[in-house]
Enzyme design. Structure first.
Site, PDB file in Angstrom:
ATOM      1  N   SER A 151     -64.181  55.177  30.860  1.00  0.00           N
ATOM      2  CA  SER A 151     -64.058  55.833  31.962  1.00  0.00           C
ATOM      3  C   SER A 151     -63.277  57.142  32.056  1.00  0.00           C
ATOM      4  O   SER A 151     -62.397  57.137  30.242  1.00  0.00           O
ATOM      5  CB  SER A 151     -63.454  54.796  32.427  1.00  0.00           C
ATOM      6  OG  SER A 151     -62.942  56.037  33.890  1.00  0.00           O
ATOM      7  N   TYR A 164     -55.978  49.197  34.331  1.00  0.00           N
ATOM      8  CA  TYR A 164     -56.822  49.673  34.218  1.00  0.00           C
ATOM      9  C   TYR A 164     -57.836  50.955  33.153  1.00  0.00           C
ATOM     10  O   TYR A 164     -58.508  50.501  32.747  1.00  0.00           O
ATOM     11  CB  TYR A 164     -57.696  50.052  35.340  1.00  0.00           C
ATOM     12  CG  TYR A 164     -59.323  50.964  35.296  1.00  0.00           C
ATOM     13  CD1 TYR A 164     -60.100  50.222  35.151  1.00  0.00           C
ATOM     14  CD2 TYR A 164     -59.800  52.159  34.539  1.00  0.00           C
ATOM     15  CE1 TYR A 164     -61.962  50.797  35.034  1.00  0.00           C
ATOM     16  CE2 TYR A 164     -60.516  52.771  35.010  1.00  0.00           C
ATOM     17  CZ  TYR A 164     -61.751  51.681  35.658  1.00  0.00           C
ATOM     18  OH  TYR A 164     -63.146  52.563  35.314  1.00  0.00           O
TER      19      TYR A 164
HETATM   20  N1  LIG Z   1     -67.976  54.288  39.121  1.00  0.00           N
HETATM   21  C1  LIG Z   1     -66.312  54.726  39.086  1.00  0.00           C
HETATM   22  O1  LIG Z   1     -66.116  55.497  39.380  1.00  0.00           O
HETATM   23  C2  LIG Z   1     -66.426  54.769  37.318  1.00  0.00           C
HETATM   24  C3  LIG Z   1     -65.754  55.509  36.522  1.00  0.00           C
HETATM   25  C4  LIG Z   1     -65.723  55.221  35.436  1.00  0.00           C
HETATM   26  C5  LIG Z   1     -66.358  53.985  34.886  1.00  0.00           C
HETATM   27  N2  LIG Z   1     -66.515  53.274  35.896  1.00  0.00           N
HETATM   28  C6  LIG Z   1     -66.728  52.194  34.770  1.00  0.00           C
HETATM   29  O2  LIG Z   1     -68.127  52.066  35.031  1.00  0.00           O
HETATM   30  C7  LIG Z   1     -68.825  50.351  34.998  1.00  0.00           C
HETATM   31  C8  LIG Z   1     -69.353  50.249  37.089  1.00  0.00           C
HETATM   32  O3  LIG Z   1     -68.975  50.389  37.318  1.00  0.00           O
HETATM   33  P1  LIG Z   1     -69.235  49.766  39.572  1.00  0.00           P
HETATM   34  O4  LIG Z   1     -68.356  51.593  40.212  1.00  0.00           O
HETATM   35  O5  LIG Z   1     -69.743  49.954  39.740  1.00  0.00           O
HETATM   36  O6  LIG Z   1     -67.441  48.821  39.619  1.00  0.00           O
HETATM   37  P2  LIG Z   1     -67.764  47.789  40.943  1.00  0.00           P
HETATM   38  O7  LIG Z   1     -66.133  47.304  40.720  1.00  0.00           O
HETATM   39  O8  LIG Z   1     -68.414  48.336  41.942  1.00  0.00           O
HETATM   40  O9  LIG Z   1     -68.749  46.603  39.986  1.00  0.00           O
HETATM   41  C9  LIG Z   1     -68.164  46.058  38.414  1.00  0.00           C
HETATM   42  C10 LIG Z   1     -69.441  44.499  38.651  1.00  0.00           C
HETATM   43  O10 LIG Z   1     -68.394  44.053  37.213  1.00  0.00           O
HETATM   44  C11 LIG Z   1     -68.850  42.429  37.803  1.00  0.00           C
HETATM   45  N3  LIG Z   1     -68.159  41.718  37.129  1.00  0.00           N
HETATM   46  C12 LIG Z   1     -66.330  42.163  37.399  1.00  0.00           C
HETATM   47  N4  LIG Z   1     -65.446  40.847  36.643  1.00  0.00           N
HETATM   48  C13 LIG Z   1     -66.539  40.650  36.255  1.00  0.00           C
HETATM   49  C14 LIG Z   1     -66.642  38.851  35.008  1.00  0.00           C
HETATM   50  N5  LIG Z   1     -65.538  38.658  34.645  1.00  0.00           N
HETATM   51  N6  LIG Z   1     -67.755  38.706  34.627  1.00  0.00           N
HETATM   52  C15 LIG Z   1     -68.907  39.133  34.931  1.00  0.00           C
HETATM   53  N7  LIG Z   1     -69.263  40.506  36.063  1.00  0.00           N
HETATM   54  C16 LIG Z   1     -68.253  40.993  36.762  1.00  0.00           C
HETATM   55  C17 LIG Z   1     -68.500  42.300  39.401  1.00  0.00           C
HETATM   56  O11 LIG Z   1     -68.907  41.578  40.218  1.00  0.00           O
HETATM   57  C18 LIG Z   1     -69.290  43.647  39.792  1.00  0.00           C
HETATM   58  O12 LIG Z   1     -70.444  43.438  40.442  1.00  0.00           O
HETATM   59  C19 LIG Z   1     -66.958  49.941  35.011  1.00  0.00           C
HETATM   60  O13 LIG Z   1     -67.336  49.106  33.454  1.00  0.00           O
HETATM   61  C20 LIG Z   1     -66.575  50.624  35.935  1.00  0.00           C
HETATM   62  O14 LIG Z   1     -64.445  50.612  34.907  1.00  0.00           O
HETATM   63  C21 LIG Z   1     -66.677  53.746  36.908  1.00  0.00           C
END
Ligand SMILES: NC(=O)c1ccc[n+]([C@@H]2O[C@H](COP(=O)([O-])OP(=O)(O)OC[C@H]3O[C@@H](n4cnc5c(N)ncnc54)[C@H](O)[C@@H]3O)[C@@H](O)[C@H]2O)c1
Length: 258
Positions: A151, A164
């Site tokens: 991230s 985080y």
């Molecule tokens: N959306 C953003 O702005 C952003 C920016 C930078 C990085 N990210 C990274 O991208 C990835 C996806 O982001 P997102 O916005 O879709 O997040 P989100 O929170 O919407 O989705 C995360 C998913 O991971 C699953 N999850 C959580 N704990 C788990 C576990 N113990 N075992 C299996 N599954 C589990 C959740 O059920 C969910 O479906 C993440 O790694 C996040 O850190 C997101």
């Protein structure tokens, strides 16, 4: 050129995406399947993964779902063993599962230690456990690709969720170490580092003023959505990226230049 002779670049590959029940993970799964892969969606949320699989199947895509908690070694081991008979070769893994959209912002001195450990367990240990458990299948595939999701919050030092930000900082080091240790197996390991990305999932971790600040800081003056991430993930899962390992791909619309 006759397009009918072009083979989709992920045809014949079996790929695993964790945290694929919603958000960017579901979008990665959709894009990889659209490019010809068979995609296994893994999530801790049983309803979400079932709904995501149903959606993608309705679109004619070759997908299947599994419920697992990536932070739990027994759950991850069960997952790997259940996949082995039908999928002795796994050509790629995207470690996308994270505690993210559910996080409540707090100054770091107010973060609950149990919540700190939970974020570390899912976001850091989970990626390591998944790679470790799937290693026999990844090795069997030859030229497998692992993508760990970082991230750019790390590079901004975004306030309000130090657990985080710290957990995601570990991902870059994990990628470097894994890339060195798996290179001899022909397995490449890279980090895809998104910036702020909108999805169908609402979250209240950014104020409008902060979103405006991000747009101003980016070279591109709009917010990203999951569609802006998926092409890079498909490239990294494809043989087109076969000579790249240990690298970070900042997919941020030009937030910071490094
Ligand atoms: N959306 C953003 O702005 C952003 C920016 C930078 C990085 N990210 C990274 O991208 C990835 C996806 O982001 P997102 O916005 O879709 O997040 P989100 O929170 O919407 O989705 C995360 C998913 O991971 C699953 N999850 C959580 N704990 C788990 C576990 N113990 N075992 C299996 N599954 C589990 C959740 O059920 C969910 O479906 C993440 O790694 C996040 O850190 C997101």
């Amino acid at each position: 050129m006759d397009q009918s002779t072009v083979t989709p670049r992920l045809a014949g590959k079996t790929l695993v995406v964790t945290g694929a029940g919603q958000g960017i993970g579901k979008a990665y799964a959709a894009r990889l399947a659209q490019e010809g892969a068979e995609v296994l969606l893994v999530d801790i949320n049983e309803q979400a993964v079932a709904a995501a699989v149903a959606d993608l199947k309705a679109a004619g895509l070759a997908v299947a779902g599994r419920v697992a908690d990536v932070a739990d070694p027994r759950s991850v081991q069960r997952l790997a063993e259940s996949l082995r008979p039908a999928h002795p070769r796994i050509h790629g893994l995207i470690n996308n599962a994270a505690v993210f959209s559910t996080i409540k912002l707090a100054s770091f001195w107010d973060i609950d230690p149990e919540q700190w450990d939970k974020v570390m367990a899912v976001n850091v240990r989970g990626a390591w456990l998944m790679v470790t458990a799937l290693l026999p299948q990844l090795r069997a595939a030859g030229q497998a690709s692992i993508v760990n999701i970082g991230s750019d919050a790390v590079w901004m030092g975004k306030p309000g969720y130090l657990h985080y930000v710290t957990s995601k900082a570990a991902i870059y080091g994990m990628t470097h170490g894994m890339a060195r240790e798996l290179g001899a197996d022909g397995i490449r390991v890279n980090t895809l580092s998104p910036g702020f990305t909108t999805t169908e999932v609402p979250r209240d971790t950014f104020t409008q003023a902060q979103l405006d600040g991000i747009m101003n800081a980016q070279a591109f003056k709009r917010l990203a959505d999951a569609g802006d991430m998926v092409g890079v993930a498909a490239f990294l899962m494809s043989d087109d990226s076969r000579w790249m390992t240990g690298q970070t791909f900042h997919v941020t619309g030009g937030l910071l230049f490094r």
